[in-house]
Design a protein around this motif. Structure first.
Motif, mmCIF file in Angstrom:
data_model
loop_
_atom_site.group_PDB
_atom_site.id
_atom_site.type_symbol
_atom_site.label_atom_id
_atom_site.label_comp_id
_atom_site.label_asym_id
_atom_site.label_seq_id
_atom_site.Cartn_x
_atom_site.Cartn_y
_atom_site.Cartn_z
ATOM 1 N N ARG A 44 0.828 -1.211 0.000
ATOM 2 C CA ARG A 44 0.000 0.000 0.000
ATOM 3 C C ARG A 44 0.863 1.263 0.000
ATOM 4 O O ARG A 44 0.350 2.374 0.023
ATOM 5 C CB ARG A 44 -0.906 0.022 1.238
ATOM 6 N N TRP A 173 0.364 9.775 6.072
ATOM 7 C CA TRP A 173 -0.809 9.091 6.635
ATOM 8 C C TRP A 173 -0.825 9.230 8.148
ATOM 9 O O TRP A 173 -1.852 9.530 8.757
ATOM 10 C CB TRP A 173 -0.769 7.608 6.250
ATOM 11 N N SER A 176 -1.888 12.628 9.164
ATOM 12 C CA SER A 176 -3.329 12.855 8.974
ATOM 13 C C SER A 176 -4.135 12.259 10.120
ATOM 14 O O SER A 176 -5.134 12.843 10.555
ATOM 15 C CB SER A 176 -3.791 12.267 7.639
ATOM 16 N N ASP A 229 -8.711 5.411 8.931
ATOM 17 C CA ASP A 229 -8.804 5.629 7.494
ATOM 18 C C ASP A 229 -9.642 4.519 6.872
ATOM 19 O O ASP A 229 -10.512 4.757 6.046
ATOM 20 C CB ASP A 229 -7.417 5.720 6.843
ATOM 21 N N LEU A 230 -9.409 3.282 7.276
ATOM 22 C CA LEU A 230 -10.223 2.145 6.857
ATOM 23 C C LEU A 230 -10.934 1.606 8.088
ATOM 24 O O LEU A 230 -10.297 1.047 8.979
ATOM 25 C CB LEU A 230 -9.349 1.053 6.237
ATOM 26 N N THR A 252 -13.688 9.354 9.970
ATOM 27 C CA THR A 252 -13.019 8.670 8.863
ATOM 28 C C THR A 252 -12.126 9.653 8.118
ATOM 29 O O THR A 252 -12.601 10.681 7.610
ATOM 30 C CB THR A 252 -14.034 8.028 7.888
ATOM 31 N N THR A 253 -10.834 9.371 8.073
ATOM 32 C CA THR A 253 -9.902 10.259 7.377
ATOM 33 C C THR A 253 -9.864 9.992 5.883
ATOM 34 O O THR A 253 -9.295 10.770 5.129
ATOM 35 C CB THR A 253 -8.482 10.104 7.956
ATOM 36 N N SER A 254 -10.458 8.886 5.454
ATOM 37 C CA SER A 254 -10.517 8.591 4.019
ATOM 38 C C SER A 254 -11.735 9.230 3.368
ATOM 39 O O SER A 254 -11.837 9.288 2.142
ATOM 40 C CB SER A 254 -10.558 7.077 3.793
ATOM 41 N N SER A 274 -16.161 13.164 8.839
ATOM 42 C CA SER A 274 -15.015 12.973 7.948
ATOM 43 C C SER A 274 -14.130 14.207 8.021
ATOM 44 O O SER A 274 -14.552 15.266 8.521
ATOM 45 C CB SER A 274 -15.469 12.737 6.502
ATOM 46 N N GLN A 298 -6.197 -4.144 7.627
ATOM 47 C CA GLN A 298 -7.058 -3.130 8.216
ATOM 48 C C GLN A 298 -6.924 -3.128 9.733
ATOM 49 O O GLN A 298 -6.894 -2.077 10.363
ATOM 50 C CB GLN A 298 -8.514 -3.384 7.813
#
Length: 306
Positions: A44, A173, A176, A229-230, A252-254, A274, A298
């Motif tokens: 990833r 990431w 964040s 994020d997930l 959720t950061t995504s 979000s 995850q």
């Protein structure tokens, strides 16, 4: 990686005395599947991957880290030791040098001929202490330190071990996730909550860690917050259990969650927020089709946020 203080660790493989390979820091989060999880995170592009060493897995007991060894070509004993060999020119007997000496005289141990240094051949070779045979060169094998099996090199399963750590993408990431925590923490504090991060909460007979915990003693209210994020169904179920009689928020950061996550949140009154590109919190988020069944990657991604 420890998001609570921003410290980034490397995940380095460890091979113990039995040849078993482990990633101790990662295994504390995801168990024995740590190697597969780290490889997945590297895929990833969240972790860099550097070659560390190569090990072989035993075909008999699956122990990792078989040891290379030389063996006697006659009986395959690893007790074949490199030594100096002498060869009698008369009968061609080849034995270790110390066997050619009898009462401090050079003598063939086979034909008993008296010899001098001029009528023996000297060479380097291997003498087996089990079958007592001598050879110019040994055979190459892999030896399992766990079940003691000796096998051909081609029969051992090769495995490459790497060290892992955050690359630039992974660092961004991490930042964040930290910024999202700080933002929700500030938002709760502005509404009168006393907040703590990485709070251990007793819920359902178990202790779980919540990313942000808020408490308002004056109005006797509390809120638990997780940042992912997930997000997996396991994550949100844990959040629901941890809330007790208080409120729960999922950030959720995504910018999106799977449909089962959205449905669960709606049915249990869990607020989903979000983060925008500027890092601000918003109530809008996307709902995507898919399964909320947690994968190892995850679970690890969520766990390093704790």
């Amino acid at each position: 990686m420890d998001l609570s203080d921003g410290v980034v660790e490397e995940y380095v493989p460890d091979v113990d005395e039995s040849g078993q390979v482990s990633y101790p820091n990662a295994e504390s989060t995801v168990g024995e599947e740590a190697n597969a999880v780290l490889e997945g995170l590297a895929d990833r592009d969240l972790l860099y991957q550097e070659f560390e060493e190569k090990v072989y897995i035993c075909p008999s007991c699956d122990t990792e880290g078989m040891q290379y060894t030389t063996v006697c070509p006659f009986c395959e004993s690893p007790y074949a030791v490199e030594t100096e060999l002498l060869e009698c020119r008369e009968c061609k007997t080849k034995r270790p040098r110390d066997e050619f000496y009898e009462r401090d005289q050079l003598e063939c141990p086979s034909c008993n001929a008296s010899l001098t240094e001029d009528n023996v051949y000297e060479s380097e070779g291997y003498a087996c202490h089990d079958c007592e045979e001598c050879a110019t060169s040994p055979e190459h094998r892999l030896w399992c330190r766990d079940c003691d099996r000796i096998t051909l090199l081609e029969n051992g399963t090769e495995r490459v071990l790497c060290r892992y750590g955050l690359n630039q993408t992974g660092y961004e990431w991490l930042v964040s996730q930290l910024e999202a925590r700080e933002t929700i923490q500030e938002a709760l504090a502005s509404r009168g909550f006393e907040t703590r991060t990485d709070e251990r909460v007793e819920a359902g007979g178990e202790t779980t860690t919540i990313h942000v915990y808020g408490e308002d003693p004056l109005l006797d209210r509390s809120v638990v917050v997780d940042v992912h994020d997930l997000t997996t169904l396991e994550d949100i179920e844990r959040l629901q259990t941890a809330r007790g009689t208080g409120s729960a928020i999922l950030v959720t950061t995504s910018g999106s969650v799977d449909e089962p996550i959205a449905n669960f949140a709606r049915d249990h009154g869990i607020k989903i927020l979000s983060t925008g590109q500027d890092g601000s919190l918003r109530s809008e988020f996307d709902v995507s089709e898919g399964s909320s069944k947690p994968t190892l990657i995850q679970r690890f991604t969520s766990a390093v946020s704790q």
